[in-house]
Design an enzyme around this catalytic site. Structure first.
Site, PDB file in Angstrom:
ATOM      1  N   HIS A  11     -10.363   1.060  -3.830  1.00  0.00           N
ATOM      2  CA  HIS A  11     -11.746   1.182  -3.386  1.00  0.00           C
ATOM      3  C   HIS A  11     -12.675   1.800  -4.429  1.00  0.00           C
ATOM      4  O   HIS A  11     -12.296   2.777  -5.084  1.00  0.00           O
ATOM      5  CB  HIS A  11     -11.814   2.066  -2.135  1.00  0.00           C
ATOM      6  CG  HIS A  11     -11.077   1.537  -0.956  1.00  0.00           C
ATOM      7  ND1 HIS A  11     -11.192   0.238  -0.520  1.00  0.00           N
ATOM      8  CD2 HIS A  11     -10.226   2.151  -0.091  1.00  0.00           C
ATOM      9  CE1 HIS A  11     -10.436   0.080   0.557  1.00  0.00           C
ATOM     10  NE2 HIS A  11      -9.839   1.214   0.838  1.00  0.00           N
TER      11      HIS A  11
ATOM     12  N   CYS B 187      -2.436  -2.793   7.352  1.00  0.00           N
ATOM     13  CA  CYS B 187      -2.297  -3.659   6.178  1.00  0.00           C
ATOM     14  C   CYS B 187      -0.989  -4.449   6.153  1.00  0.00           C
ATOM     15  O   CYS B 187      -0.965  -5.578   5.674  1.00  0.00           O
ATOM     16  CB  CYS B 187      -2.497  -2.843   4.906  1.00  0.00           C
ATOM     17  SG  CYS B 187      -4.180  -2.155   4.823  1.00  0.00           S
TER      18      CYS B 187
ATOM     19  N   LYS C 109      -6.847  -4.756  -3.739  1.00  0.00           N
ATOM     20  CA  LYS C 109      -7.675  -5.332  -2.672  1.00  0.00           C
ATOM     21  C   LYS C 109      -8.747  -4.337  -2.254  1.00  0.00           C
ATOM     22  O   LYS C 109      -8.645  -3.152  -2.552  1.00  0.00           O
ATOM     23  CB  LYS C 109      -6.816  -5.753  -1.479  1.00  0.00           C
ATOM     24  CG  LYS C 109      -6.046  -4.628  -0.833  1.00  0.00           C
ATOM     25  CD  LYS C 109      -5.105  -5.167   0.233  1.00  0.00           C
ATOM     26  CE  LYS C 109      -4.235  -4.100   0.821  1.00  0.00           C
ATOM     27  NZ  LYS C 109      -4.928  -3.052   1.550  1.00  0.00           N
TER      28      LYS C 109
ATOM     29  N   ASP D  10       0.781  -1.247   0.000  1.00  0.00           N
ATOM     30  CA  ASP D  10       0.000   0.000   0.000  1.00  0.00           C
ATOM     31  C   ASP D  10       0.812   1.298   0.000  1.00  0.00           C
ATOM     32  O   ASP D  10       0.433   2.273   0.675  1.00  0.00           O
ATOM     33  CB  ASP D  10      -0.964   0.007   1.189  1.00  0.00           C
ATOM     34  CG  ASP D  10      -2.003  -1.098   1.107  1.00  0.00           C
ATOM     35  OD1 ASP D  10      -1.959  -1.905   0.165  1.00  0.00           O
ATOM     36  OD2 ASP D  10      -2.862  -1.156   2.005  1.00  0.00           O
TER      37      ASP D  10
ATOM     38  N   GLU E 139     -14.393  -5.283   3.113  1.00  0.00           N
ATOM     39  CA  GLU E 139     -13.151  -4.659   3.559  1.00  0.00           C
ATOM     40  C   GLU E 139     -12.033  -5.688   3.423  1.00  0.00           C
ATOM     41  O   GLU E 139     -12.289  -6.893   3.476  1.00  0.00           O
ATOM     42  CB  GLU E 139     -13.297  -4.202   5.015  1.00  0.00           C
ATOM     43  CG  GLU E 139     -12.083  -3.515   5.579  1.00  0.00           C
ATOM     44  CD  GLU E 139     -11.569  -2.329   4.793  1.00  0.00           C
ATOM     45  OE1 GLU E 139     -11.056  -2.526   3.664  1.00  0.00           O
ATOM     46  OE2 GLU E 139     -11.643  -1.213   5.288  1.00  0.00           O
TER      47      GLU E 139
ATOM     48  N   ALA F 213       0.345   0.644   6.431  1.00  0.00           N
ATOM     49  CA  ALA F 213       0.791   1.050   7.751  1.00  0.00           C
ATOM     50  C   ALA F 213       1.060  -0.225   8.550  1.00  0.00           C
ATOM     51  O   ALA F 213       0.301  -1.190   8.460  1.00  0.00           O
ATOM     52  CB  ALA F 213      -0.270   1.903   8.455  1.00  0.00           C
TER      53      ALA F 213
END
Length: 180
Positions: free
Chosen positions: A54, A133, A94, A10, A101, A129
């Site tokens: 998302h 994740c 993802k 991420d 979620e 973080a």
């Protein structure tokens, strides 16, 4: 076949200072993450980058009762990766369904199958973080039977005390925390 993979978790604009959901000083690890990407590429390892991807109406957003501000919305600048990746890197998206979620790069994706198909046995995890994740991805990698290493000098958390707790939990659950 590569026996190892680097999973970059991420490293997206919205998780950097100035983004919608910033990790404090998250940008400070970019150079180290990029050094690891280059080092692992030279070793012939598989390079994987996970990303939140998302839809605009994702369940984790405050507008839908979730805990987070809208972030990493598909196709927006905030969702862009901020590290340089080799052309052959595999991007894993993802949390890309409105009502599901996913903190882990393995949750709702085919990441485990890809790694096993490519002969990967060891995974090295870095990114942001640490207590969200990164933690979820490392623990899921271990659950899927991989030998897991967390690259401590290439992760960043939100709160130091939560990050320490996550590092201890990962260590307790078989993830080797190290710096190469």
């Amino acid at each position: 076949m590569p026996e190892e993979a680097l999973i970059v978790v991420d490293m997206q604009r919205d998780f950097m200072p100035g983004g919608a959901l910033p990790v404090p000083e998250g940008d400070r690890i970019i150079p180290r993450v990029e050094e690891y990407i280059e080092e692992f590429r030279k070793r012939g390892a598989l390079i994987v980058a996970t990303r939140d991807w998302h839809p605009e109406n994702h369940i984790s957003f405050r507008e839908r009762g979730g805990p987070w501000p809208a972030h990493c919305v598909q196709g927006t600048p905030g969702a862009e990766l901020v590290v340089k990746l080799p052309e052959e890197a595999i991007i894993i998206s993802k949390a890309d369904e409105p009502d599901k979620e996913a903190y882990s790069g393995f949750e709702g994706t085919n990441l485990a199958e890809i790694l096993k198909e490519k002969g990967v046995r060891r995974v090295y995890v870095c990114g942001v973080a640490t207590e969200y994740c990164v933690r979820a991805t490392a623990l899921d990698a271990a659950r899927h039977g991989f030998e897991v290493f967390l690259l401590k000098d290439a992760v960043k958390g939100i709160k130091p005390e939560d990050e320490e707790r996550a590092l201890k939990e990962m260590d307790d659950r078989g993830v080797t925390v190290l710096t190469l």
